[in-house]
Design an enzyme around this catalytic site. Structure first.
Site, PDB file in Angstrom:
ATOM      1  N   THR A 160       0.930  -1.305  -0.130  1.00 18.33           N
ATOM      2  CA  THR A 160       0.181  -0.041  -0.131  1.00 18.33           C
ATOM      3  C   THR A 160       0.975   1.112  -0.131  1.00 18.33           C
ATOM      4  O   THR A 160       2.173   1.142   0.612  1.00 18.33           O
ATOM      5  CB  THR A 160      -0.876   0.126   1.212  1.00 18.33           C
ATOM      6  N   ARG A 188     -15.183  -6.147  -0.027  1.00 22.15           N
ATOM      7  CA  ARG A 188     -14.303  -5.596   1.175  1.00 22.15           C
ATOM      8  C   ARG A 188     -13.618  -4.499   1.279  1.00 22.15           C
ATOM      9  O   ARG A 188     -13.252  -3.992   0.224  1.00 22.15           O
ATOM     10  CB  ARG A 188     -13.696  -6.877   1.290  1.00 22.15           C
ATOM     11  N   THR A 211      -0.159   1.384   6.741  1.00 25.05           N
ATOM     12  CA  THR A 211      -0.285   0.123   5.929  1.00 25.05           C
ATOM     13  C   THR A 211      -0.128  -1.100   6.723  1.00 25.05           C
ATOM     14  O   THR A 211       0.462  -1.012   7.840  1.00 25.05           O
ATOM     15  CB  THR A 211       0.946   0.149   4.905  1.00 25.05           C
ATOM     16  N   GLY A 212      -0.883  -1.927   6.336  1.00 25.33           N
ATOM     17  CA  GLY A 212      -0.715  -3.391   7.318  1.00 25.33           C
ATOM     18  C   GLY A 212      -2.185  -4.270   6.799  1.00 25.33           C
ATOM     19  O   GLY A 212      -3.121  -3.943   6.066  1.00 25.33           O
TER      20      GLY A 212
HETATM   21  N1  ASP Z   1      -4.076  -1.892   4.694  1.00 29.23           N
HETATM   22  C1  ASP Z   1      -4.388  -2.331   3.393  1.00 29.23           C
HETATM   23  C2  ASP Z   1      -5.876  -3.015   3.385  1.00 29.23           C
HETATM   24  O1  ASP Z   1      -5.937  -3.628   4.334  1.00 29.23           O
HETATM   25  C3  ASP Z   1      -3.637  -3.310   2.730  1.00 29.23           C
HETATM   26  C4  ASP Z   1      -2.061  -2.993   2.907  1.00 29.23           C
HETATM   27  O2  ASP Z   1      -1.683  -2.132   3.491  1.00 29.23           O
HETATM   28  O3  ASP Z   1      -1.068  -3.488   2.228  1.00 29.23           O
HETATM   29  O4  ASP Z   1      -6.609  -3.096   2.397  1.00 29.23           O
END
Ligand code: ASP
Length: 296
Positions: A160, A188, A211-212
């Site tokens: 992300t 989602r 991010t996560g």
């Molecule tokens: N936070 C993002 C999500 O859950 C994914 C990511 O950060 O890679 O959609």
């Protein structure tokens, strides 16, 4: 990661950071700077945002993005949008040209058409790497949350993209954009589309982009958690960022990290995953680009 891939990521981060920094250096706004950084990464297939977005369980691409202006607490977000070339531009249009904060799916796409936001065909978003990841995810039979490695067996590094900035007028802004998680159920919506979870900015406090694993970031309102810790508990940016990740996110076993800048220009990039692609610059600190924890 091969040294070549690593070099490509670092180059891409440098290009993105330079875009934003040029704006700030010439007296431009934090808002324009974070948008420019994110647009650059949405156009680059290396990142899980815009062009390089991951696939849903249906083999479609649905993107989330949000942006916030710390000067007036205005915010805009889009969720589960398809075929939008630069979703962060659409999020900004929602903030500036609509009465709403979040638009989703078809309504968001209709709003995009009305505001001359650029679309791109499905082929533009197709990357073999992401397609292979979807096949591996499906074959693994696992939920997208119950593993700490990606489907190639590498430790997760989350693709992300986000930016946080402080400008010469003391204004803060943050922006985040993503394709979400590989094999997510279509429909989602992750933290990236949710103000207070994936993105927040408030003048006098901080700007933050996360991010996560989105479900965990939503449940801990991580972006606003950092802000609240600074605002009410008077923690420093470093203390607040570490508490939000290492105490609160860890307590529910969420994985990921955040980048943040406060109203004094302090910068923190904190994560509990093995790596997080990140880069920073300020008038006092030279450009710094890192991927893993060990580099210093
Ligand atoms: N936070 C993002 C999500 O859950 C994914 C990511 O950060 O890679 O959609």
């Amino acid at each position: 990661m091969t040294p070549e891939t690593e070099a490509q990521y670092k180059q891409a981060l440098e290009t993105s950071l330079t875009e934003g920094w040029e704006i700030l250096r010439s007296g431009g706004s934090a808002l324009d700077a974070v948008e420019a950084c994110v647009v650059e990464m949405e156009l680059n297939p290396l990142f899980n945002a815009g062009r390089g977005s991951v696939f849903t369980n249906e083999g479609t691409i649905e993107m989330d993005a949000s942006i916030m202006n710390g000067a007036n607490l205005m915010a805009g977000a889009v969720a589960a949008v398809k075929n939008i070339k630069q979703p962060i531009k659409l999020a900004r249009a929602v903030m500036e040209k609509s009465d709403f904060v979040i638009l989703t799916g078809k309504g968001a796409e209709e709003f995009a058409k009305q505001n001359n936001i650029e679309f791109a065909p499905d082929e533009y978003f197709f990357t073999q790497r992401r397609f292979d990841q979807l096949q591996k995810a499906k074959a693994s039979g696992k939920s997208f949350l119950d593993h700490t490695t990606d489907f190639a067996g590498n430790k997760k590094k989350f693709g992300t993209v986000g930016a946080a900035a402080l400008d010469s007028n003391g204004n803060l802004a943050a922006a985040t954009s993503t394709g979400g998680m590989t094999n997510k159920m279509f429909g989602r919506i992750g933290d990236t589309a949710i103000i207070g979870s994936g993105t927040y900015a408030e003048n006098g406090v901080a700007a933050v982009s996360c991010t996560g694993d989105g479900e965990f970031f939503i449940r801990q309102s991580v972006a606003y958690d950092l802000i609240a810790l600074m605002k009410y508990k008077k923690l420093s940016l470093k203390e607040a960022a570490e508490y939000a990740i290492f105490n609160n996110l860890n307590s529910i076993k969420g994985e990921g990290g955040l980048i943040a800048v406060d109203s004094e220009g302090n910068i923190e990039m904190v994560f509990n995953s093995e790596g997080m692609y990140r880069a920073s610059i300020s008038k006092n600190i030279p450009m710094n680009i890192e991927i893993y924890k060990q580099e210093h």
